[in-house]
Write a protein that holds these residues in place. Sequence first.
Motif, PDB file in Angstrom:
ATOM      1  N   LEU A  85       0.809  10.519   1.141  1.00  0.00           N
ATOM      2  CA  LEU A  85       1.434  11.644   1.835  1.00  0.00           C
ATOM      3  C   LEU A  85       1.403  11.424   3.348  1.00  0.00           C
ATOM      4  O   LEU A  85       2.421  11.591   4.037  1.00  0.00           O
ATOM      5  CB  LEU A  85       0.711  12.942   1.452  1.00  0.00           C
ATOM      6  N   LEU A  86       0.251  11.038   3.883  1.00  0.00           N
ATOM      7  CA  LEU A  86       0.127  10.830   5.323  1.00  0.00           C
ATOM      8  C   LEU A  86       1.000   9.683   5.807  1.00  0.00           C
ATOM      9  O   LEU A  86       1.623   9.773   6.880  1.00  0.00           O
ATOM     10  CB  LEU A  86      -1.335  10.557   5.695  1.00  0.00           C
ATOM     11  N   SER A  87       1.054   8.596   5.045  1.00  0.00           N
ATOM     12  CA  SER A  87       1.902   7.471   5.439  1.00  0.00           C
ATOM     13  C   SER A  87       3.351   7.905   5.559  1.00  0.00           C
ATOM     14  O   SER A  87       4.057   7.529   6.507  1.00  0.00           O
ATOM     15  CB  SER A  87       1.771   6.331   4.423  1.00  0.00           C
ATOM     16  N   ALA A  88       3.803   8.706   4.595  1.00  0.00           N
ATOM     17  CA  ALA A  88       5.175   9.200   4.636  1.00  0.00           C
ATOM     18  C   ALA A  88       5.399  10.132   5.816  1.00  0.00           C
ATOM     19  O   ALA A  88       6.437  10.073   6.496  1.00  0.00           O
ATOM     20  CB  ALA A  88       5.514   9.905   3.321  1.00  0.00           C
ATOM     21  N   VAL A  89       4.438  11.001   6.094  1.00  0.00           N
ATOM     22  CA  VAL A  89       4.567  11.960   7.196  1.00  0.00           C
ATOM     23  C   VAL A  89       4.613  11.251   8.544  1.00  0.00           C
ATOM     24  O   VAL A  89       5.460  11.553   9.392  1.00  0.00           O
ATOM     25  CB  VAL A  89       3.414  12.982   7.155  1.00  0.00           C
ATOM     26  N   PHE A  90       3.716  10.302   8.778  1.00  0.00           N
ATOM     27  CA  PHE A  90       3.714   9.582  10.048  1.00  0.00           C
ATOM     28  C   PHE A  90       5.009   8.791  10.243  1.00  0.00           C
ATOM     29  O   PHE A  90       5.530   8.695  11.358  1.00  0.00           O
ATOM     30  CB  PHE A  90       2.512   8.634  10.135  1.00  0.00           C
ATOM     31  N   GLU A  91       5.530   8.245   9.149  1.00  0.00           N
ATOM     32  CA  GLU A  91       6.785   7.506   9.262  1.00  0.00           C
ATOM     33  C   GLU A  91       7.957   8.449   9.522  1.00  0.00           C
ATOM     34  O   GLU A  91       8.821   8.165  10.361  1.00  0.00           O
ATOM     35  CB  GLU A  91       7.030   6.682   8.002  1.00  0.00           C
ATOM     36  N   ASP A  92       7.982   9.581   8.820  1.00  0.00           N
ATOM     37  CA  ASP A  92       9.073  10.549   9.006  1.00  0.00           C
ATOM     38  C   ASP A  92       9.055  11.171  10.402  1.00  0.00           C
ATOM     39  O   ASP A  92      10.105  11.312  11.040  1.00  0.00           O
ATOM     40  CB  ASP A  92       8.986  11.656   7.948  1.00  0.00           C
TER      41      ASP A  92
END
Length: 392
Positions: free
Chosen positions: A102-109
């Motif tokens: 979830l965090l990886s996706a959020v930081f990328e988005d």
Amino acid sequence: MTNRLYYSDSYRTEFSSAVAERANDGTRVYLEETAFYPTSGGQPHDLGTLGGSRVIDVVDEGERIAHVLEAPLRVNDDMRIPGRIDWTRRFDHMQQHTGQHLLSAVFEDLFAAKTVSVHFGPDYSTLDLDAEMITRSQMVAAEARANEIVAEARPVTVSFEDAESAIGLRKASDRSGQLRIVSIAELDRSACGGTHVRSTAEIGAILLRSVERVRKTSRVEFVCGQRAVRRARRDFESLTQIAAALSSAVDDVASLVSTQSERLKDAEAVRKKLEKEVAGSRARARYDATTPNAAGVRVIVVRDASSIDELRTFAQAALSLPKTAVVGAVTSPPSLFVAASEDSGLDAGKLIKERLTAVGGRGGGSPRIAQGSVPDESTVDGALTSLLNSIA
């Protein structure tokens, strides 16, 4: 080949399987199928029991999985062996791993910061992002967005797809054949063999603890679920103790500590100024009371200093006076000290190195100031006398 039961059901905690092979006198066991997750992809291995023996390690050997036992397995090969997973440890890893997706996706988005690597530790986990700087405001924004998605209870699903036709992956996979893909609805699709929760709600609270620069990446420390709750509790208890010591409310601690820190800095500056003034006065008094030697140098001997730092402060004041040398010793730790003004004709570094070498000590310094240690307290007086004789 070991059939990996956790691939299709991360919540399975009990199973039974036939033994495929034993090694190391029965402490290394291979099963036809297992629910035990091996250390892989940064996620630690499961613990539990197998046939009554404690499982202390689980190793991924490619086509099969090795179960390392604390004691040899004492059952017949034709029996199905019962296995039980330590659920508390397993679920904790599920929360951390899904939280990482979830965090990886959020930081990328939010910030186009892609995940370079991941580490899952026993107390906290880290993400290395391909960003040279992640600011505090970005950390706060990412944490808030991640917890919003947790509250939305988005489904987390597992699918198996052919590598050539799998699309929309956050990070391209270099594997061929069938991929196991973990998806967070409307957020992320990642090829992953780890164990995960069924819904973002099961991740629990997500807390971003810190960020540091590591070469050209930013390392973000995070905790999820019960780890976040325990960490927040410890932080609050620490703040409560600090607040009590300062007779302050918890919410006022930060500003109060900041104010007191500035006051301490000011007080320390005043102390150092006064210390220098006192040292200057003492140096002048000792200088005037000292008779010059044949070379016209006044050698001030200091035997009552409590530390090398005190000696150094005194010497720095004395060196402003003409043709001066300061020789001193302290007993704890046993040390010698020499300082010499530029017009004294003495080389402090050379003097102290020669004396220390003679008694088995170590040290050195510049021609102006030098210091070093002697083997023990009993050699201090002798070394100091020898040093004074070499200057006289």
